[in-house]
Scaffold this active site. Structure first.
Site, mmCIF file in Angstrom:
data_model
loop_
_atom_site.group_PDB
_atom_site.id
_atom_site.type_symbol
_atom_site.label_atom_id
_atom_site.label_comp_id
_atom_site.label_asym_id
_atom_site.label_seq_id
_atom_site.Cartn_x
_atom_site.Cartn_y
_atom_site.Cartn_z
ATOM 1 N N ASP A 122 14.679 4.363 18.570
ATOM 2 C CA ASP A 122 15.720 4.176 17.556
ATOM 3 C C ASP A 122 16.389 5.514 17.300
ATOM 4 O O ASP A 122 15.747 6.566 17.423
ATOM 5 C CB ASP A 122 15.116 3.651 16.248
ATOM 6 N N ASP A 141 19.449 -3.406 18.192
ATOM 7 C CA ASP A 141 19.428 -3.935 16.824
ATOM 8 C C ASP A 141 20.837 -4.321 16.373
ATOM 9 O O ASP A 141 21.027 -5.335 15.700
ATOM 10 C CB ASP A 141 18.847 -2.898 15.853
#
Length: 167
Positions: A122, A141
């Site tokens: 991330d 995401d």
């Protein structure tokens, strides 16, 4: 364009953009807050973290067996079903079809990370001065979230269209 080819290309595009962005992050950034890059002051930053859990790190403290079931096996089964559903359901409107492809592409990209790396990379962080703040997230995401929002709008639009037809 052939419908199945369109579905395949859109899913592959979502996976590719996510994986390319993660390779760039892994090869050019320093992990953790020390290597953060302010893209737009403190409002939009790149901060590389590795996430063993799901969305916003949820489930990262699960024991390995539960993590395997809930973050790898179950999502893979759901993604398989969604792929089957979009290939077989020819009545899907274009927005819903694109939405499902975004969801599948993002889901597959994150599952791929869990299989290959044991965690998900991330790196995006947004903080609009306390008014709105995200956790650290990635392109996959964003694909899943965009797909969910598109499905919501598609559902609202299609239900209003059905109401107008039945009146």
């Amino acid at each position: 364009m052939n419908r199945n080819l369109f579905i395949t290309l859109l899913i592959i595009f979502n996976i590719a953009i996510d994986q390319i962005s993660k390779v760039i992050v892994r090869t050019t950034m320093i992990k953790g807050g020390k290597g953060q890059i302010n893209v737009i002051q403190d409002y939009f930053q790149l901060i590389w973290v590795e996430n063993k859990g799901a969305f916003l790190g949820m489930g990262s403290d699960m024991n390995p067996t539960l993590r395997l079931i809930f973050l790898l096996i179950l999502p893979t089964m759901v993604l398989g079903y969604v792929i089957y559903y979009i290939l077989k359901t020819k009545e899907l409107d274009r927005m819903s079809l694109i939405a499902f492809c975004c969801i599948v592409g993002g889901g597959v990209a994150n599952v791929f990370d869990r299989i290959v790396f044991g965690q998900v990379t991330d790196f995006f962080y947004i903080n609009l001065g306390g008014v709105f703040r995200t956790g650290i997230f990635n392109v996959a995401d964003m694909s899943v979230t965009t797909g969910m929002i598109m499905l919501l709008f598609s559902g609202i639009f299609n239900s209003k269209k059905k109401e107008n037809v039945s009146v």
